[in-house]
Scaffold this motif. Structure first.
Motif, mmCIF file in Angstrom:
data_model
loop_
_atom_site.group_PDB
_atom_site.id
_atom_site.type_symbol
_atom_site.label_atom_id
_atom_site.label_comp_id
_atom_site.label_asym_id
_atom_site.label_seq_id
_atom_site.Cartn_x
_atom_site.Cartn_y
_atom_site.Cartn_z
ATOM 1 N N GLY A 195 0.805 -1.229 0.000
ATOM 2 C CA GLY A 195 0.000 0.000 0.000
ATOM 3 C C GLY A 195 0.830 1.267 0.000
ATOM 4 N N TYR A 196 2.158 1.132 -0.164
ATOM 5 C CA TYR A 196 2.980 2.344 -0.247
ATOM 6 C C TYR A 196 3.027 2.778 -1.709
ATOM 7 C CZ TYR A 196 6.292 5.840 1.207
ATOM 8 O OH TYR A 196 6.874 7.055 1.488
ATOM 9 N N PRO A 197 2.807 4.070 -2.001
ATOM 10 C CA PRO A 197 2.750 4.482 -3.406
ATOM 11 C C PRO A 197 4.099 4.306 -4.103
ATOM 12 C CG PRO A 197 2.759 6.402 -1.950
ATOM 13 C CD PRO A 197 2.623 5.201 -1.064
ATOM 14 N N GLY A 209 11.474 4.320 0.881
ATOM 15 C CA GLY A 209 10.034 4.072 0.831
ATOM 16 C C GLY A 209 9.675 2.869 1.681
ATOM 17 N N SER A 210 8.912 1.934 1.105
ATOM 18 C CA SER A 210 8.465 0.763 1.874
ATOM 19 C C SER A 210 9.542 -0.302 2.008
ATOM 20 C CB SER A 210 7.226 0.164 1.215
ATOM 21 O OG SER A 210 7.565 -0.351 -0.057
ATOM 22 N N GLY A 211 10.767 -0.009 1.560
ATOM 23 C CA GLY A 211 11.895 -0.891 1.863
ATOM 24 C C GLY A 211 12.112 -2.043 0.897
ATOM 25 N N THR A 212 11.635 -1.907 -0.343
ATOM 26 C CA THR A 212 11.767 -3.011 -1.301
ATOM 27 C C THR A 212 13.233 -3.447 -1.464
ATOM 28 O OG1 THR A 212 9.868 -2.132 -2.465
ATOM 29 C CG2 THR A 212 11.193 -3.754 -3.644
ATOM 30 N N ALA A 213 14.131 -2.481 -1.609
ATOM 31 C CA ALA A 213 15.552 -2.838 -1.809
ATOM 32 C C ALA A 213 16.114 -3.536 -0.571
ATOM 33 C CB ALA A 213 16.372 -1.590 -2.127
ATOM 34 N N ILE A 248 17.131 4.803 4.365
ATOM 35 C CA ILE A 248 16.860 6.158 4.870
ATOM 36 C C ILE A 248 15.573 6.624 4.201
ATOM 37 C CG2 ILE A 248 17.706 8.551 4.993
ATOM 38 C CD1 ILE A 248 20.557 7.408 4.495
ATOM 39 N N ASP A 249 14.720 7.311 4.939
ATOM 40 C CA ASP A 249 13.572 7.977 4.316
ATOM 41 C C ASP A 249 13.164 9.154 5.188
ATOM 42 O OD1 ASP A 249 11.524 6.952 1.855
ATOM 43 O OD2 ASP A 249 10.715 8.484 3.205
ATOM 44 N N ILE A 250 12.605 10.160 4.524
ATOM 45 C CA ILE A 250 12.172 11.371 5.214
ATOM 46 C C ILE A 250 10.807 11.162 5.874
ATOM 47 C CG2 ILE A 250 10.930 12.471 3.295
ATOM 48 C CD1 ILE A 250 12.642 15.004 3.902
#
Ligand SMILES: C[S@@+](CC[C@H](N)C(=O)[O-])C[C@H]1O[C@@H](n2cnc3c(N)ncnc32)[C@H](O)[C@@H]1O
Length: 284
Positions: free
Chosen positions: A206-208, A236-240, A254-256
């Motif tokens: 559900g993360y864009p 983002g939702s951590g795919t990598a 890292i994410d803002i």
């Protein structure tokens, strides 16, 4: 092991990440599309106006190369694009610092700011360290606008921190890789083979703008070996991070946005990710 760090990437990198400590960076930043992206697990703002981060980023770029900053200023078409490129410059200067000499940057973007981002990477990494670009077809639809070509693909540009990076990709391909399919350069042509995520795909959180784990696994297998460090400064939702963990690489995200890190943390501790150890102490 995974570290998750909250904050603006350029600041967090400057504060937390040591020079020459990372083997691979993958970044799928906002594309400069001038819209808000929303999903049930979070949202992020891709509209740009001048900020302290834009100003700091342009200054960092000028310190790195005054001629390069002038070149980029000449191709930046609008006030939002100048604001966006300043933020991206601040991040990419730091990414170059944290990469090992053998490390590679994999920057994911679409046509919106693609040409400017290539110039920016050429300036910061040196055009001679551009290793190549991959095309990834992200959707099979997209022909709904009669005023332009359907936008169905993204581009992933690969840059080496130094000339040694290309040699390392070759070594991974010939020595470390799968003897049948090959890793590194042998792994794929400049067309990344990973299916787009379907609207009801089980993988979706559900993360864009979430990307498929299979795409990231392809890239990570091409650029690293088990135990190496992958960093995603706009995770983002951590795919990598999920892909890195499955492949027994260490990772730093890292994410803002706190929503993004919450989604990433849930995925990393969930059953779909075999997670040997997780460093909760590092979650900001
Ligand atoms: C395109 S999304 C990444 C999606 C991710 N690849 C995934 O599969 O879920 C871009 C991310 O960059 C983050 N972001 C935007 N500006 C940032 C900044 N200055 N520093 C760190 N993260 C930022 C947004 O919050 C968003 O989560």
């Amino acid at each position: 092991m995974t570290r998750l760090l909250l904050g603006a990437a350029a600041d967090v990198l400057r504060r937390e990440i040591a020079t020459a400590s990372v083997d691979m960076v993958y970044s799928d930043p906002p594309f400069g599309n001038e819209q808000i992206w929303t999903g049930k697990a979070g949202s992020f703002d891709d509209r740009w106006e001048w900020s302290a981060a834009s100003s700091t980023g342009w200054a960092a770029l000028k310190d790195h190369s005054a001629a390069g900053a002038a070149l980029l200023a000449a191709v930046a078409r609008s006030a939002p694009s100048r604001a966006y490129l300043g933020v991206m410059a601040g991040i990419i200067v730091e990414l170059r610092r944290v990469l090992k000499l053998t490390g590679t940057l994999w920057l994911h973007f679409d046509d919106t700011m693609g040409a400017e981002l290539r110039v920016l990477c050429d300036v910061i990494f040196g055009a001679g360290n551009a290793i190549g670009t991959l095309v990834w077809v992200r959707t099979l639809g997209g022909h709904g606008n009669s005023k332009r070509f359907g936008r169905v693909h993204d581009t992933i540009a690969c840059y080496g921190r130094s000339r040694a990076a290309k040699w390392r990709l070759w070594r991974i391909g010939t020595l470390g890789g799968d003897p049948i399919t090959g890793d590194g350069f042998g792994r794929f042509d400049d067309f990344a083979i990973a299916a787009p995520l379907g609207p009801t795909d089980k993988e979706r959180v559900g993360y864009p703008t979430q990307k498929p784990v299979a795409l990231l696994e392809e890239l990570i297998r091409a650029a690293t070996l088990p135990g190496n460090v992958l960093l995603d400064p706009t995770c983002g939702s951590g795919t990598a991070l999920v892909a890195a963990t499955r492949l027994q690489r260490k990772s730093i995200g890292i994410d803002i946005s706190q929503d993004a890190l919450t989604a990433a943390q849930a995925r990393l501790t969930g059953p779909a990710t075999a997670q040997p150890s997780f460093d909760f102490g590092e979650v900001a």
